[in-house]
Design a protein around this motif. Structure first.
Motif, mmCIF file in Angstrom:
data_model
loop_
_atom_site.group_PDB
_atom_site.id
_atom_site.type_symbol
_atom_site.label_atom_id
_atom_site.label_comp_id
_atom_site.label_asym_id
_atom_site.label_seq_id
_atom_site.Cartn_x
_atom_site.Cartn_y
_atom_site.Cartn_z
ATOM 1 N N TYR A 79 0.847 -1.217 0.000
ATOM 2 C CA TYR A 79 0.000 0.000 0.000
ATOM 3 C C TYR A 79 0.877 1.260 0.000
ATOM 4 N N PHE A 80 0.556 2.199 0.953
ATOM 5 C CA PHE A 80 1.481 3.272 1.320
ATOM 6 C C PHE A 80 1.649 3.180 2.825
ATOM 7 N N ASN A 81 2.793 3.551 3.339
ATOM 8 C CA ASN A 81 3.000 3.472 4.787
ATOM 9 C C ASN A 81 2.082 4.434 5.521
ATOM 10 N N ASP A 138 -9.377 14.720 8.919
ATOM 11 C CA ASP A 138 -9.056 13.380 9.422
ATOM 12 C C ASP A 138 -8.442 12.501 8.344
ATOM 13 N N SER A 139 -8.805 12.707 7.093
ATOM 14 C CA SER A 139 -8.296 11.842 6.031
ATOM 15 C C SER A 139 -8.322 12.597 4.711
ATOM 16 N N ALA A 140 -7.565 12.102 3.757
ATOM 17 C CA ALA A 140 -7.604 12.687 2.416
ATOM 18 C C ALA A 140 -8.998 12.529 1.827
ATOM 19 N N SER A 141 -9.663 11.416 2.158
ATOM 20 C CA SER A 141 -11.022 11.205 1.654
ATOM 21 C C SER A 141 -11.944 12.343 2.081
ATOM 22 N N SER A 142 -11.826 12.782 3.334
ATOM 23 C CA SER A 142 -12.665 13.879 3.826
ATOM 24 C C SER A 142 -12.320 15.187 3.127
ATOM 25 N N VAL A 179 -7.183 7.857 -10.739
ATOM 26 C CA VAL A 179 -7.396 8.415 -9.399
ATOM 27 C C VAL A 179 -7.824 7.368 -8.372
ATOM 28 N N HIS A 180 -7.631 7.713 -7.129
ATOM 29 C CA HIS A 180 -7.968 6.876 -5.977
ATOM 30 C C HIS A 180 -9.495 6.749 -5.836
ATOM 31 N N SER A 181 -9.936 5.629 -5.278
ATOM 32 C CA SER A 181 -11.376 5.379 -5.136
ATOM 33 C C SER A 181 -12.074 6.413 -4.246
ATOM 34 N N SER A 182 -11.290 7.136 -3.437
ATOM 35 C CA SER A 182 -11.922 8.166 -2.583
ATOM 36 C C SER A 182 -12.538 9.282 -3.424
ATOM 37 N N ILE A 183 -12.071 9.451 -4.657
ATOM 38 C CA ILE A 183 -12.661 10.458 -5.553
ATOM 39 C C ILE A 183 -14.070 9.999 -5.952
ATOM 40 N N THR A 235 -1.167 13.869 -7.927
ATOM 41 C CA THR A 235 0.293 13.742 -7.938
ATOM 42 C C THR A 235 0.603 12.509 -7.106
ATOM 43 N N GLY A 236 1.034 11.429 -7.790
ATOM 44 C CA GLY A 236 1.338 10.191 -7.080
ATOM 45 C C GLY A 236 0.103 9.375 -6.755
ATOM 46 N N ALA A 237 -0.656 8.994 -7.786
ATOM 47 C CA ALA A 237 -1.851 8.170 -7.557
ATOM 48 C C ALA A 237 -1.432 6.791 -7.030
ATOM 49 N N THR A 238 -2.386 6.085 -6.444
ATOM 50 C CA THR A 238 -2.041 4.931 -5.620
ATOM 51 C C THR A 238 -1.507 3.736 -6.414
ATOM 52 N N GLY A 239 -2.084 3.457 -7.571
ATOM 53 C CA GLY A 239 -1.710 2.254 -8.316
ATOM 54 C C GLY A 239 -0.232 2.215 -8.647
ATOM 55 N N LEU A 262 -6.331 19.033 -5.905
ATOM 56 C CA LEU A 262 -5.183 18.162 -6.171
ATOM 57 C C LEU A 262 -5.053 17.125 -5.062
ATOM 58 N N ASP A 263 -5.072 15.849 -5.445
ATOM 59 C CA ASP A 263 -4.876 14.756 -4.492
ATOM 60 C C ASP A 263 -3.418 14.322 -4.550
ATOM 61 N N ALA A 264 -2.650 14.728 -3.527
ATOM 62 C CA ALA A 264 -1.246 14.321 -3.421
ATOM 63 C C ALA A 264 -1.055 13.606 -2.082
ATOM 64 N N ALA A 265 -2.048 12.763 -1.740
ATOM 65 C CA ALA A 265 -2.112 12.165 -0.395
ATOM 66 C C ALA A 265 -0.783 11.537 0.014
ATOM 67 N N TRP A 266 -0.196 10.758 -0.900
ATOM 68 C CA TRP A 266 1.094 10.114 -0.592
ATOM 69 C C TRP A 266 2.268 11.008 -0.988
ATOM 70 N N ALA A 267 2.319 11.416 -2.265
ATOM 71 C CA ALA A 267 3.525 12.061 -2.806
ATOM 72 C C ALA A 267 3.738 13.470 -2.268
ATOM 73 N N PHE A 291 -2.591 16.546 1.204
ATOM 74 C CA PHE A 291 -1.591 15.480 1.362
ATOM 75 C C PHE A 291 -1.664 14.976 2.801
ATOM 76 N N ASN A 292 -1.222 13.733 3.000
ATOM 77 C CA ASN A 292 -1.356 13.087 4.307
ATOM 78 C C ASN A 292 -0.031 13.044 5.054
ATOM 79 N N PRO A 293 0.199 13.932 6.016
ATOM 80 C CA PRO A 293 1.398 13.781 6.857
ATOM 81 C C PRO A 293 1.417 12.438 7.589
ATOM 82 N N HIS A 294 0.259 11.770 7.707
ATOM 83 C CA HIS A 294 0.269 10.464 8.378
ATOM 84 C C HIS A 294 0.791 9.359 7.466
ATOM 85 N N LYS A 295 0.999 9.668 6.218
ATOM 86 C CA LYS A 295 1.592 8.640 5.359
ATOM 87 C C LYS A 295 3.114 8.715 5.466
ATOM 88 N N TRP A 296 3.740 9.483 4.606
ATOM 89 C CA TRP A 296 5.199 9.391 4.492
ATOM 90 C C TRP A 296 5.932 10.285 5.497
HETATM 91 C C1 LIG Z 1 -4.086 7.015 0.676
HETATM 92 C C2 LIG Z 1 -4.652 7.796 -0.439
HETATM 93 C C3 LIG Z 1 -5.931 8.360 -0.352
HETATM 94 C C4 LIG Z 1 -6.855 8.112 0.817
HETATM 95 O O1 LIG Z 1 -6.353 8.646 1.990
HETATM 96 P P1 LIG Z 1 -7.197 8.564 3.336
HETATM 97 O O2 LIG Z 1 -6.509 9.555 4.203
HETATM 98 O O3 LIG Z 1 -7.088 7.162 3.813
HETATM 99 O O4 LIG Z 1 -8.589 8.944 3.027
HETATM 100 C C5 LIG Z 1 -6.372 9.144 -1.386
HETATM 101 N N1 LIG Z 1 -5.612 9.365 -2.483
HETATM 102 C C6 LIG Z 1 -4.384 8.821 -2.613
HETATM 103 C C7 LIG Z 1 -3.576 9.105 -3.830
HETATM 104 C C8 LIG Z 1 -3.861 8.018 -1.594
HETATM 105 O O5 LIG Z 1 -2.647 7.494 -1.722
#
Ligand SMILES: *Cc1c(COP(=O)(O)O)cnc(C)c1O
Length: 465
Positions: A79-81, A138-142, A179-183, A235-239, A262-267, A291-296
């Motif tokens: 996944y992503f860390n 709380d999350s990139a999804s939100s 794009v990620h399924s959260s979209i 930027t940096g989609a999950t697949g 812009l969804d740059a959750a990981w990158a 972007f998610n500081p809780h990831k990388w």
């Molecule tokens: C992880 C991820 C998400 C979802 O992040 P959550 O914080 O779990 O909602 C969305 N988009 C990308 C590109 C991701 O890597």
């Protein structure tokens, strides 16, 4: 429980945590339990009488730990860390003790004021201009859902919240096929409907949205009387790490008056290193960035950084102020609950403060750079082996591969065998209709030797007769 007993057990838990991390490499990364193994050890009904903490801790070790997949394992390459740097864990421990509910400025001024400052530290760290303001979701999804709701309300002149969507024009939102399924989920929840999420074909090594196809889709929708409302880039989609050409997407958004997210959750984390910023040139033209500081980055889950060029559009979409939520006498403060979907909010800024102060931005950059360097070196090592092929080249620390001539079934079987072995943990994805194995690195404490173990594990298991 007395607070003296609490202190005693908290010290035990801290020691347990240190031992856990010091010996974590001895554990299989992915849980090796079968379905139902944990459930059958849990009592059917809640107990009438209390139990002492020593017994509960022993049961935790015996029942729970075997069913844990070790996300903080240095050889977690799936996944992503979702990192939890020790400094941020300490902050979360303090937050769980104080347990403030930070929905309004006055419900804990320190939380709001620190959130504003920490989001600005992150903004500077990423090299974004001072015109952005931030909020922790709380999350990139939100964050994405908040952005999609803003797209909807902005184009409907804020009538959707009042009148509902029945009888409103048909709205359209554009994104790439990567794009990620959260979209998709944000589109469902916002009442826009899957059929109105237009997935534009991707091209090139970075699998970016084809700007000509994007333009054509918008023109066709306008012709048919549908209303383009927004565009979501990645930027940096999950697949496989797809990165849109943000300059071209922003140009289209500006030309057509679309709200851009812009969804740059990981990158996004990697953008603290200036040398990686070429991947998101043009990000500073987007209305909304997550972007998610809780990831990388290392902030303990959960922590999603959401930057906005004009927070008023989001506030107009989400703010609702009954009398019991008014802060009389301090009307110009920020009430972050007006910037997010849930009313209640945790004090998430504290772990960012501990994290950035303890490691320093340079310390955090060094970790990201090491992960990218070691991951790309492993990719080159595997490429040099006759029986493997690299399917997609590294984007930061993410790349995909497979055993040469393997069918989809054989590729999945290899992933399963590797994960049953337990030394490393990988996941699979689909690239151009073929199943491939996905490798990404980003665990906070991983070391170069963990990549050697990955090489040995992958090659050894793939070559087993
Ligand atoms: C992880 C991820 C998400 C979802 O992040 P959550 O914080 O779990 O909602 C969305 N988009 C990308 C590109 C991701 O890597």
């Amino acid at each position: 429980m007395s607070w003296d007993d609490f202190a005693k057990h908290a010290k035990e838990a801290a020691n347990w945590g240190a031992d856990y991390h010091k010996t974590i490499r001895d554990r299989p990364v992915r849980a090796q339990t079968a379905q139902g193994d944990i459930a059958k050890q849990l009592a059917d009904s809640p107990p009438e009488d209390g139990t002492n903490l020593t017994a509960i801790m022993a049961d935790f070790e015996r029942i729970v730990m075997p069913g844990i997949t070790h996300w903080q394992h240095p050889r977690f390459f799936a996944y992503f860390n979702s990192n939890a740097a020790p400094a941020s864990v300490l902050a979360e421990f303090l937050v769980s003790i104080i347990a403030p509910q930070c929905m309004l400025w006055q419900t804990s001024p320190a939380a709001t004021e620190m959130e504003t400052r920490m989001m600005d530290w992150l903004r500077q760290g990423l090299g974004l201009p001072g015109t952005y303001q931030g909020v922790i979701q709380d999350s990139a999804s939100s964050a994405t859902l908040a952005a999609v709701l803003t797209m909807r309300e902005r184009v409907l002149e804020f009538r959707g919240n009042i009148e509902g969507l029945h009888g409103q024009p048909q709205l359209r939102i554009y994104c790439s096929d990567q794009v990620h399924s959260s979209i998709d989920r944000a589109i469902w929840v916002a009442g826009i409907g899957q059929d109105n999420l237009v997935k534009v074909r991707t091209t090139g090594d970075l699998r970016h949205m084809d700007p000509i196809d994007l333009e054509a889709a918008i023109a066709e929708d306008r012709q048919a009387g549908r209303i383009p409302a927004g565009v979501i880039a990645a930027t940096g989609a999950t697949g496989m790490g797809a990165c849109d050409d943000l300059e071209s997407v922003a140009a289209v958004a500006e030309e057509h008056g679309l709200y851009s997210h812009l969804d740059a959750a990981w990158a996004g984390t990697a953008m603290i290193c200036p040398e990686f910023r070429a991947l998101w040139t043009g990000a500073d033209r987007f209305d909304s960035i997550v972007f998610n500081p809780h990831k990388w980055l290392g902030a303990q889950f959960d922590c999603a950084a959401h930057f906005l060029r004009d927070p008023d559009q989001l506030r107009q979409t989400l703010a609702i102020r009954p009398e019991y939520l008014k802060t009389h006498g301090a009307e110009d403060v920020i009430d972050y609950s007006e910037w997010s979907i849930p009313l209640g909010r945790r004090f998430r800024a504290l772990k960012l403060w501990f994290l950035m102060r303890h490691y320093g931005m340079e310390g955090l950059r060094t970790r990201i750079r090491n992960h990218v360097t070691w991951s790309q070196a492993l990719c080159d090592r595997l490429r040099a082996e006759d029986d493997f092929e690299i399917v997609t080249e590294p984007i930061l620390s993410l790349w995909t591969f497979k055993a040469k001539n393997a069918s989809d079934e054989q590729t999945q079987a290899l992933v399963d065998k590797i994960n049953d072995d337990g030394r490393i943990y990988l996941t699979q994805t689909i690239v151009d209709g073929r199943k491939v194995i996905r490798f990404q690195a980003g665990q906070f404490d991983c070391e170069e030797r963990d990549f050697d173990t990955a090489f040995e594990t992958i090659t050894e298991i793939a070559r087993r007769p």
